[in-house]
Motif scaffolding. Sequence first.
Motif, PDB file in Angstrom:
ATOM      1  N   ASP A  41      32.741  76.324  60.708  1.00 26.93           N
ATOM      2  CA  ASP A  41      32.471  77.155  61.872  1.00 26.93           C
ATOM      3  C   ASP A  41      31.013  77.125  62.341  1.00 26.93           C
ATOM      4  N   GLN A  48      31.652  81.175  70.708  1.00 23.57           N
ATOM      5  CA  GLN A  48      32.906  80.538  71.095  1.00 23.57           C
ATOM      6  C   GLN A  48      34.076  81.356  70.555  1.00 23.57           C
ATOM      7  N   ASP A  49      35.210  81.299  71.251  1.00 24.45           N
ATOM      8  CA  ASP A  49      36.349  82.060  70.769  1.00 24.45           C
ATOM      9  C   ASP A  49      37.200  81.235  69.805  1.00 24.45           C
ATOM     10  N   LEU A  50      38.207  81.897  69.268  1.00 24.81           N
ATOM     11  CA  LEU A  50      39.055  81.285  68.250  1.00 24.81           C
ATOM     12  C   LEU A  50      39.781  80.048  68.755  1.00 24.81           C
ATOM     13  N   ASN A  51      40.052  79.968  70.039  1.00 22.67           N
ATOM     14  CA  ASN A  51      40.753  78.799  70.584  1.00 22.67           C
ATOM     15  C   ASN A  51      39.968  77.508  70.381  1.00 22.67           C
ATOM     16  N   ASN A  52      38.644  77.579  70.404  1.00 22.95           N
ATOM     17  CA  ASN A  52      37.838  76.379  70.130  1.00 22.95           C
ATOM     18  C   ASN A  52      38.024  75.909  68.695  1.00 22.95           C
ATOM     19  N   TRP A  76      40.166  86.138  61.417  1.00 20.87           N
ATOM     20  CA  TRP A  76      39.972  84.760  61.864  1.00 20.87           C
ATOM     21  C   TRP A  76      40.462  83.754  60.828  1.00 20.87           C
TER      22      TRP A  76
END
Length: 169
Positions: A41, A48-52, A76
């Motif tokens: 990470d 950045q959000d979790l989709n990235n 997460w």
Amino acid sequence: MVTTSVGPQVFINFRGEELRNTFISHLHYRLRRDGINAFMDKDEDAGQDLNNLFKRIEQSEIALAVLSSKYTESHWCLEELVKIKECSMKSEGRNNKLLVIPIFYKLKTSTVAELDGDFGLNLWNLWRLPGPGRDRDNRIVKWNEALEDVLSKKALIWAETETGYVLVL
């Protein structure tokens, strides 16, 4: 050092607070030093959000899921694990499915299987947290399925011995 212009070969899923500056930093360094494009990470831009991170999982060939006693404190980590499970079951546009290698870091597999001790308590406490738009029952089912999937795979265990810690199959 490996360039990151192509997708990661290895995605490292872990609870940051507990392992980031110890086991994971050494693992990440060694993989990259040996020419493997490993992603964690900290390699993502802040904010950045979790989709990235989901995209990074989809791009990867291997996912290392490093489970530790505090792993289930992180929404997460568990959401990444659900995505890892999904990608391991279908090819997501690749020639092969995502290979998942669990690493149990100072954690017994029975603790995960039985949701025992702090590992289980943290999971239930996280599930109980309210939040807008969160589907609690569906969420806990997906998390549990992802944990069961990890338990069904061949794993590495970072275990304590009389002489210290060793990595065993």
